[in-house]
Design a protein around this motif. Structure first.
Motif, short mmCIF file in Angstrom:
data_model
loop_
_atom_site.label_atom_id
_atom_site.label_comp_id
_atom_site.label_asym_id
_atom_site.label_seq_id
_atom_site.Cartn_x
_atom_site.Cartn_y
_atom_site.Cartn_z
N TYR A 1 0.86 -1.18 0.00
CA TYR A 1 0.00 0.00 0.00
C TYR A 1 0.89 1.23 0.00
N ILE A 2 0.78 2.01 -1.06
CA ILE A 2 1.54 3.24 -1.21
C ILE A 2 0.57 4.41 -1.04
N PRO A 3 0.72 5.21 0.00
CA PRO A 3 -0.21 6.33 0.23
C PRO A 3 -0.27 7.27 -0.97
N ASN A 4 -1.41 7.93 -1.13
CA ASN A 4 -1.62 8.82 -2.27
C ASN A 4 -1.00 10.21 -2.07
N LYS A 5 -0.77 10.58 -0.83
CA LYS A 5 -0.26 11.93 -0.55
C LYS A 5 1.21 12.02 -0.93
N GLU A 6 1.52 12.76 -1.99
CA GLU A 6 2.88 12.89 -2.48
C GLU A 6 3.50 14.20 -1.98
N VAL A 7 4.70 14.08 -1.43
CA VAL A 7 5.44 15.25 -0.93
C VAL A 7 6.76 15.33 -1.69
N SER A 8 6.96 16.43 -2.40
CA SER A 8 8.17 16.59 -3.20
C SER A 8 9.25 17.32 -2.41
N ASN A 9 10.46 17.30 -2.92
CA ASN A 9 11.56 18.00 -2.26
C ASN A 9 11.28 19.49 -2.12
N THR A 10 10.62 20.06 -3.11
CA THR A 10 10.35 21.50 -3.06
C THR A 10 9.40 21.88 -1.94
N ASP A 11 8.66 20.89 -1.41
CA ASP A 11 7.76 21.18 -0.29
C ASP A 11 8.52 21.48 0.99
N PHE A 12 9.84 21.26 0.98
CA PHE A 12 10.65 21.52 2.15
C PHE A 12 11.36 22.88 2.07
N ASP A 13 11.06 23.66 1.04
CA ASP A 13 11.83 24.89 0.84
C ASP A 13 11.58 25.95 1.91
N LYS A 14 10.48 25.83 2.67
CA LYS A 14 10.18 26.80 3.73
C LYS A 14 10.55 26.30 5.12
N HIS A 15 11.07 25.08 5.19
CA HIS A 15 11.45 24.53 6.50
C HIS A 15 12.63 25.30 7.09
N VAL A 16 12.66 25.37 8.40
CA VAL A 16 13.80 25.99 9.09
C VAL A 16 14.71 24.86 9.58
N PHE A 17 15.68 24.50 8.74
CA PHE A 17 16.60 23.43 9.10
C PHE A 17 17.71 23.99 10.00
N LEU A 18 18.05 23.21 11.02
CA LEU A 18 19.05 23.63 12.00
C LEU A 18 20.11 22.57 12.17
N ASN A 19 21.27 22.99 12.67
CA ASN A 19 22.30 22.04 13.08
C ASN A 19 21.90 21.40 14.40
N GLU A 20 22.62 20.38 14.81
CA GLU A 20 22.28 19.67 16.03
C GLU A 20 22.29 20.57 17.26
N ASP A 21 23.16 21.60 17.24
CA ASP A 21 23.24 22.51 18.39
C ASP A 21 22.23 23.65 18.31
N GLY A 22 21.36 23.60 17.31
CA GLY A 22 20.32 24.62 17.19
C GLY A 22 20.67 25.82 16.34
N THR A 23 21.91 25.88 15.86
CA THR A 23 22.32 27.01 15.02
C THR A 23 21.82 26.81 13.59
N PRO A 24 21.58 27.90 12.87
CA PRO A 24 21.09 27.78 11.49
C PRO A 24 22.19 27.35 10.53
N PHE A 25 21.78 26.75 9.40
CA PHE A 25 22.73 26.41 8.35
C PHE A 25 23.30 27.67 7.74
#
Length: 378
Positions: free
Chosen positions: A37-61
């Protein structure tokens, strides 16, 4: 010599089966039904463009998400992944896959002796972080399948991403020992609900389910040999549950975390060896192998595993030996291998096919750290 005392009859049966004579010339088990069973909801890489990604210590990239996503795609090969609909949990996905496997096998679900359900986090309802494994997910699937037979035993296993393969090995033990005639083995997960949105590794994970029906084989097809191991010294915590990289969030809420480089190095060291040991035990020559189905964790890692495996035989990996689904489905943990096999059987993987009599190697690596593999004649 093994002790006559075991923690459970499962331990006894497993020990009995693994101490049977060499796999050649004795009873084999066969996958008579497969479904996913493969869910229908597709999430592309571009859907992550607004994420706030951080390093392990909480500092920004020090670079924008566009660069993060480009590097991610180059390493993992992932462009899209699938997430479960909000109303569905892992046990629901498993039920859908199980129904398809049962239909594919053409059997009555009441004839199942065991339901083995491999997962990692149980049912995690959308919008929550709490794991729910009471009752077991296998029991929930049995209930959804409306199986009345009380002698159909349902239980869960926690073995990381190699869980479905380990379930197959347990089914092998039950059937060879005479404890079972027919077993349903499921791998299902909703990893999208246990990821830290501030960790770029969150882009790897996805949701899905794969299920298989196994019984004794009366022909040449079936499981020929296997390997399984747990490395739990320095390797035990390569995958773990940890707090968010966003230090403003509740530190008591945990998410799936990993030491990617250590896992990569471990996989390249141990998986090819497990595959070789398994193949050598089967008596099958390396040139007879037609397909290798590896847990869909990371495209570059899987390619490196294949290359190193063939180098153990002083050979170069042939083209088109390794079907892949990670590009569009991501890493759904225990579901990747059975789903990949289902897609291969259905002819849904471009430029790949499988024919009667073909030899296939199944292999996986994951939390534990666990490694397993089996050689199978289709």
């Amino acid at each position: 010599m093994h002790s006559i005392f075991y923690d459970s009859y499962h331990d006894f049966i497993y020990t009995l089966a693994i101490n049977l004579p060499d796999n050649r010339g004795i009873m084999k088990i066969k996958i008579i039904g497969i479904g996913s069973y493969i869910p229908n909801k597709e999430v592309s890489n571009t859907d992550f463009d607004k994420h706030v990604f951080l390093n392990e210590d909480g500092t920004p990239f020090g670079y924008p998400n566009e660069v993060v996503i480009k590097k991610f795609k180059g390493i993992t090969g992932i462009e899209n992944r699938r997430y479960a609909e909000t109303q569905h949990n892992a046990s629901d996905l498993a039920f859908f896959a199980a129904e398809r496997a049962i239909a594919n096998a053409g059997i009555d679900a009441e004839t199942l002796d065991y339901i083995i359900f491999a997962h990692n986090f149980g049912d995690v309802k959308s919008g929550t972080h709490q794991t729910d494994i009471l009752p077991s997910l296998a029991t929930r699937v049995k209930n959804k399948l409306a199986i009345k037979n009380p002698k159909c035993v349902a239980y869960d296993i926690l073995f990381g991403c190699p869980g479905w393969i380990e379930g197959v090995l347990q089914a092998n033990a039950f059937i060879k020992s005479g404890m079972a005639k027919r077993v349903l083995v499921i791998g299902a997960e909703t990893l999208s609900r246990v990821v830290d949105d501030h960790d770029r590794d969150s882009m790897i994970y996805s949701d899905g389910a794969g299920a298989s029906i196994l019984e004794a084989s009366e022909d040449e097809a079936g499981l020929l040999a296997y390997e399984s191991a747990t490395f739990a010294n320095d390797e035990a915590n390569f995958l773990y549950f940890g707090k968010s990289y966003n230090q403003d969030l509740d530190p008591d809420i945990k998410y799936i975390k990993m030491y990617g480089r250590k896992i990569y190095e471990f996989a390249l060291s141990q998986v090819p060896c497990a595959m070789k040991n398994c193949l050598d035990k089967s008596g099958i020559g390396i040139d007879e192998v037609k397909k290798i189905l590896i847990h869909q964790a990371n495209e570059k890692m899987d390619e490196a595993i294949i290359d190193r495996f063939y180098k153990l035989y002083d050979k170069t990996a042939p083209k088109n030996i390794m079907p892949m689904s990670i590009h569009d489905l991501g890493n759904s943990s225990v579901a990747t291998v059975p789903t990949l096999y289902d897609l291969l059987i259905q002819g849904k993987i471009e430029n790949h096919e499988i024919n009667k009599g073909d030899v296939v190697i199944f292999a996986s690596v994951g939390a534990g750290m666990n490694v397993n593999a089996f050689v199978y004649r289709y």
